[in-house]
Design a protein around this motif. Structure first.
Motif, PDB file in Angstrom:
ATOM      1  N   VAL A 264      -0.938  -1.171  -4.820  1.00  0.00           N
ATOM      2  CA  VAL A 264      -2.063  -0.148  -5.095  1.00  0.00           C
ATOM      3  C   VAL A 264      -0.830   1.215  -3.609  1.00  0.00           C
ATOM      4  N   GLN A 265      -1.631   2.181  -5.180  1.00  0.00           N
ATOM      5  CA  GLN A 265      -1.598   3.415  -4.464  1.00  0.00           C
ATOM      6  C   GLN A 265      -3.268   4.187  -4.113  1.00  0.00           C
ATOM      7  N   VAL A 266      -2.936   5.113  -2.964  1.00  0.00           N
ATOM      8  CA  VAL A 266      -4.392   5.944  -2.447  1.00  0.00           C
ATOM      9  C   VAL A 266      -3.478   7.444  -3.040  1.00  0.00           C
ATOM     10  N   GLY A 267      -4.683   7.638  -3.299  1.00  0.00           N
ATOM     11  CA  GLY A 267      -3.923   9.549  -4.072  1.00  0.00           C
ATOM     12  C   GLY A 267      -4.914  10.542  -3.443  1.00  0.00           C
ATOM     13  N   THR A 268      -5.500  11.098  -4.177  1.00  0.00           N
ATOM     14  CA  THR A 268      -6.548  11.837  -4.035  1.00  0.00           C
ATOM     15  C   THR A 268      -7.584  12.143  -2.468  1.00  0.00           C
TER      16      THR A 268
ATOM     17  N   ALA B  76      -4.982   8.085   4.997  1.00  0.00           N
ATOM     18  CA  ALA B  76      -5.937   7.167   4.202  1.00  0.00           C
ATOM     19  C   ALA B  76      -5.075   5.833   4.233  1.00  0.00           C
ATOM     20  N   ALA B  77      -3.671   5.725   3.542  1.00  0.00           N
ATOM     21  CA  ALA B  77      -3.251   4.868   2.712  1.00  0.00           C
ATOM     22  C   ALA B  77      -3.332   4.439   4.019  1.00  0.00           C
ATOM     23  N   ALA B  78      -2.778   4.597   5.333  1.00  0.00           N
ATOM     24  CA  ALA B  78      -2.097   3.993   6.427  1.00  0.00           C
ATOM     25  C   ALA B  78      -3.738   3.005   7.536  1.00  0.00           C
ATOM     26  N   ARG B  79      -4.586   3.526   7.114  1.00  0.00           N
ATOM     27  CA  ARG B  79      -5.704   2.763   7.185  1.00  0.00           C
ATOM     28  C   ARG B  79      -6.381   1.622   6.626  1.00  0.00           C
ATOM     29  N   VAL B  80      -5.847   1.901   5.310  1.00  0.00           N
ATOM     30  CA  VAL B  80      -5.858   1.468   4.476  1.00  0.00           C
ATOM     31  C   VAL B  80      -5.113   0.023   4.107  1.00  0.00           C
ATOM     32  N   ALA B  81      -3.258   0.329   4.506  1.00  0.00           N
ATOM     33  CA  ALA B  81      -2.202  -0.691   5.308  1.00  0.00           C
ATOM     34  C   ALA B  81      -2.585  -1.126   5.973  1.00  0.00           C
TER      35      ALA B  81
ATOM     36  N   VAL C 140       1.129  -1.343  -0.071  1.00  0.00           N
ATOM     37  CA  VAL C 140       0.092   0.101   0.233  1.00  0.00           C
ATOM     38  C   VAL C 140       1.229   0.964  -0.142  1.00  0.00           C
ATOM     39  N   TRP C 141       0.274   2.016  -1.185  1.00  0.00           N
ATOM     40  CA  TRP C 141       1.575   3.441  -1.429  1.00  0.00           C
ATOM     41  C   TRP C 141       0.862   4.765  -1.292  1.00  0.00           C
ATOM     42  N   THR C 142       1.307   5.852  -1.596  1.00  0.00           N
ATOM     43  CA  THR C 142       0.638   6.888  -1.541  1.00  0.00           C
ATOM     44  C   THR C 142       0.353   7.333  -2.950  1.00  0.00           C
ATOM     45  N   ALA C 143      -0.599   8.169  -3.694  1.00  0.00           N
ATOM     46  CA  ALA C 143       0.500   8.060  -4.636  1.00  0.00           C
ATOM     47  C   ALA C 143       0.751   9.645  -4.757  1.00  0.00           C
ATOM     48  N   SER C 144       1.412   9.715  -6.632  1.00  0.00           N
ATOM     49  CA  SER C 144       2.438  10.914  -6.300  1.00  0.00           C
ATOM     50  C   SER C 144       1.591  11.799  -6.914  1.00  0.00           C
ATOM     51  N   GLY C 145       1.749  13.132  -6.610  1.00  0.00           N
ATOM     52  CA  GLY C 145       1.331  13.993  -6.295  1.00  0.00           C
ATOM     53  C   GLY C 145      -0.083  14.647  -5.100  1.00  0.00           C
ATOM     54  N   CYS C 146       0.025  13.167  -4.373  1.00  0.00           N
ATOM     55  CA  CYS C 146      -1.219  13.674  -3.307  1.00  0.00           C
ATOM     56  C   CYS C 146      -0.515  13.843  -2.347  1.00  0.00           C
ATOM     57  N   PHE C 147       0.566  13.685  -1.756  1.00  0.00           N
ATOM     58  CA  PHE C 147       0.976  13.679  -0.260  1.00  0.00           C
ATOM     59  C   PHE C 147       2.373  14.364  -0.466  1.00  0.00           C
ATOM     60  N   GLY C 148       3.056  15.182  -1.278  1.00  0.00           N
ATOM     61  CA  GLY C 148       3.921  16.058  -1.127  1.00  0.00           C
ATOM     62  C   GLY C 148       5.129  15.552  -1.416  1.00  0.00           C
ATOM     63  N   TYR C 149       6.210  16.046  -0.872  1.00  0.00           N
ATOM     64  CA  TYR C 149       7.483  15.117  -0.720  1.00  0.00           C
ATOM     65  C   TYR C 149       7.058  14.089  -0.073  1.00  0.00           C
TER      66      TYR C 149
ATOM     67  N   TYR D 292       2.438   7.243   8.008  1.00  0.00           N
ATOM     68  CA  TYR D 292       3.442   6.146   6.881  1.00  0.00           C
ATOM     69  C   TYR D 292       3.238   5.049   8.119  1.00  0.00           C
ATOM     70  N   ALA D 293       2.371   4.662   8.862  1.00  0.00           N
ATOM     71  CA  ALA D 293       2.728   3.420   9.369  1.00  0.00           C
ATOM     72  C   ALA D 293       2.062   1.796   8.359  1.00  0.00           C
ATOM     73  N   GLY D 294       2.931   1.546   8.116  1.00  0.00           N
ATOM     74  CA  GLY D 294       2.375   0.023   7.106  1.00  0.00           C
ATOM     75  C   GLY D 294       2.107   0.564   5.566  1.00  0.00           C
ATOM     76  N   LEU D 295       2.882   1.497   5.944  1.00  0.00           N
ATOM     77  CA  LEU D 295       3.338   1.731   3.670  1.00  0.00           C
ATOM     78  C   LEU D 295       3.997   1.224   3.016  1.00  0.00           C
ATOM     79  N   GLY D 296       4.367   1.066   1.766  1.00  0.00           N
ATOM     80  CA  GLY D 296       5.188   0.037   1.335  1.00  0.00           C
ATOM     81  C   GLY D 296       6.138   1.735   0.424  1.00  0.00           C
ATOM     82  N   ALA D 297       5.978   2.669   0.412  1.00  0.00           N
ATOM     83  CA  ALA D 297       6.169   2.913  -0.599  1.00  0.00           C
ATOM     84  C   ALA D 297       5.016   4.659  -0.521  1.00  0.00           C
TER      85      ALA D 297
END
Lengths: 308, 286
Positions: A282-286, A294-299, A26-35, A51-56
């Motif tokens: 997968v990537q979580v974006g908007t 959001a992505a950490a909750r999915v992870a 489970v990743w965050t998508a480009s442009g939706c989480f800054g740097y 960032y908990a559980g995120l792959g990238a």
């Protein structure tokens, strides 16, 4: 939700992507989480960290030179999504390499660097410098080539809609990226996305990310003009989830190219639909824009099933 | 940017959501994770779960005691219409506190607070935290019915564009809010006076011009369309002067409070106004 019977994987366990082990799917998508640095001190009652559980964290796209981006307004909310016309505003490759990436490494943020350029040949020098400067970094896992941002057109055509151009970009980057994952983010604004995926694989990517935003437009009825000064924007959010699922399915079933699914994911249910079709991650974006967790909750939701 | 409290992604429940004037609603929310804020900071509000708007809506914090947070808003669009329909007990998500606050007062400072319409919250919060008897707290509205009299009490000077309908016992000058202090001889000229302003662009321009004329410092809180509220989407950029050059700054993270002298747009002509766009605007304009 309960774990579906067909789901047997652990999306928060390390997995191999090309030459690299990624920490999770489970990743965050480009442009939706800054740097990937703006939310480092955020807290919530139900989630340890953004960032908990995120792959990238896939960074905001970086270009060879700094970009100021497009004029305001840059965002339009629609009932089920959003149009954006940010225009790749970013600090430029030099500042990213000397200040941003070392801080991501110091904070232990698993990072995939998103790169864009105006010619395929511009990718090579950026990847080479990344490799030279960050080869000892433990948390830099790879590069995602942004070949599909609809706001930066080359000769009036979408940069990444030509299989030949996609192949040139990938080849230029792969040559200097022997030990990190290489991904190409594909545009859905094309008749045959599978053809692009095949071109990317044959030129050396480890996976493709699908999809980038869908070209869209909205009109301000008070003026009769488009809301966005550049008329068109990139459409994202819940509305594009079925489009993304269809494109992922076309790639997986049509070509077998590994796919990282992205488009409209906000919940664990959304993410599971991509995994069901065969996405490797997968990537979580908007959704990340309204909820930094959001992505950490999915992870977290996927991770709890690994121990149950 | 230093010394700001870290943001919390909290869940809240509506305690009260009521009209405090003919135009302005006050929303009080109790939080599951308490947080402290500095005057001028804001929160992003949304409905949790599947009813969530794509973007949360930014609102400056009117008041808060850690466990609760209070906001002021005007219904101008889809988001604020949905917000107005939330009754006591309704769940809301609250991300905050966010953004750069107004500066805390310096020793010997005299402060002129200028709030226009739903731009009241950040200056109101500053006045509640740090206001002194010699300060001038001023509020401007379009007409008398819009004024939240119960909130302002007797200390605030009030101006209205249209004084018709002013009830007995309420005092308001006619004209723009800056006229309340423009020629106030009790306020000294020079940088000991600091102006803090929030409201529509014409108010901010008038505040900056007045401050220049009288040699006052001036800080403004901008209302801008926002996507994320925490600096990642770059959807709310404003131009700021930086050592002889101009560059982009994010309203949400670098602002919303800026030194007026650093905003070339404040003296320009092509400026957005509150609530004229499709997304949220801090101050409750969406």
């Amino acid at each position: 939700m309960k774990r579906p019977d067909w789901w047997r994987s652990d999306a928060t366990a390390p997995f191999r992507l090309g030459p690299r082990m990624l920490p999770g799917r489970v990743w965050t998508a480009s442009g939706c989480f800054g740097y990937g640095l703006a939310a480092h001190d955020f807290t919530a009652a139900d989630c340890a960290s953004p960032y908990a559980g995120l792959g990238a964290v896939v960074t905001k796209t970086v270009t060879p030179l700094p970009r100021e981006g497009n004029p305001m307004p840059r965002l339009v909310e629609t009932p089920c999504g959003a149009l954006n016309s940010i225009g790749l505003e970013n600090v430029g490759f030099d500042a990213f390499l000397t200040t941003v990436l070392p801080e991501l490494e110091a904070r232990g943020v698993p990072t995939i660097v998103s790169l864009a350029a105006t010619t395929p040949e511009d990718f090579g020098p950026m990847v080479r410098r990344l490799h030279d400067a960050a080869s000892g970094f433990r948390h830099w896992h790879g590069v995602e080539l942004n070949l599909s941002c609809p706001n930066v057109a080359e000769g009036g055509h979408d940069f990444g809609s030509s299989p030949a151009t996609v192949a040139r970009c990938v080849a230029a980057a792969r040559a200097d990226l022997p030990d990190r994952a290489l991904l190409a983010k594909l545009t859905p604004n094309t008749a045959d996305i599978a053809q692009l995926a095949v071109a990317a694989r044959d030129a050396g990517v480890d996976a493709v990310s699908a999809i980038n935003t869908v070209v869209g437009l909205d009109v301000d009825l008070r003026t009769g003009q488009p809301y966005l000064p550049r008329r068109f924007g990139g459409y994202s959010g819940a509305a594009i989830l079925p489009i993304a699922l269809a494109k992922v399915d076309q790639i997986v079933r049509g070509t077998g190219v590994p796919v990282v699914g992205v488009g409209g994911i906000a919940t664990v249910e959304d993410a599971l639909k991509f995994f069901a079709l065969g996405a490797v991650a997968v990537q979580v974006g908007t959704a990340q824009m309204r909820d930094p967790f959001a992505a950490a909750r999915v992870a977290a939701a996927l991770g709890q099933w690994s121990s149950s | 940017m230093t010394g700001r409290p870290a943001a919390v992604a909290a869940f809240g429940k509506v305690i009260a959501n009521e009209l405090v004037s003919s135009a302005f609603h006050r929303l009080d929310v109790v939080l599951d994770v308490p947080f402290a804020f500095l005057p001028g900071q804001f929160v992003m509000i949304n409905e949790p779960g599947p009813r969530a708007w794509t973007f949360s809506r930014p609102f400056s914090i009117l008041a808060g005691d850690g466990d609760t947070v209070a906001l002021l808003y005007r219904v101008v669009g889809r988001g604020t219409a949905a917000l107005a329909a939330l009754g006591p007990g309704s769940p809301v998500s609250v991300l905050g506190p966010l953004g750069e606050p107004f500066p805390a007062p310096a020793e010997g400072q005299v402060t002129v607070l200028l709030g226009g319409g739903v731009g009241l919250p950040p200056v109101f919060a500053w006045w509640r935290r740090w206001g002194q008897p010699g300060d001038a707290a001023c509020f401007g509205a379009r007409h008398a019915g819009e004024v939240p009299w119960g909130l302002l009490g007797d200390t605030w000077r009030v101006s209205v564009d249209d004084p018709a309908g002013l009830a007995a016992g309420h005092r308001a000058a006619s004209g723009v809010v800056t006229s309340l202090v423009a020629d106030d001889a009790e306020l000294p000229d020079g940088p000991r006076v600091v102006t803090l302003a929030c409201g529509p662009w014409p108010l901010l321009r008038a505040a900056a011009a007045l401050a220049r004329r009288r040699g006052w410092r001036c800080w403004v809180s901008l209302e801008e369309h926002m996507g994320c509220g925490y600096g990642v989407c770059k959807g709310c950029v404003v131009r700021v002067a930086d050592g002889g050059h101009e560059r982009n700054a994010t309203c949400c993270q670098d602002g919303p409070v800026f030194d007026a002298e650093r905003l070339p747009g404040l003296v320009g002509s092509d400026l957005p106004t509150c609530g004229d766009g499709p997304t949220g605007a801090k101050g409750g304009c969406a």
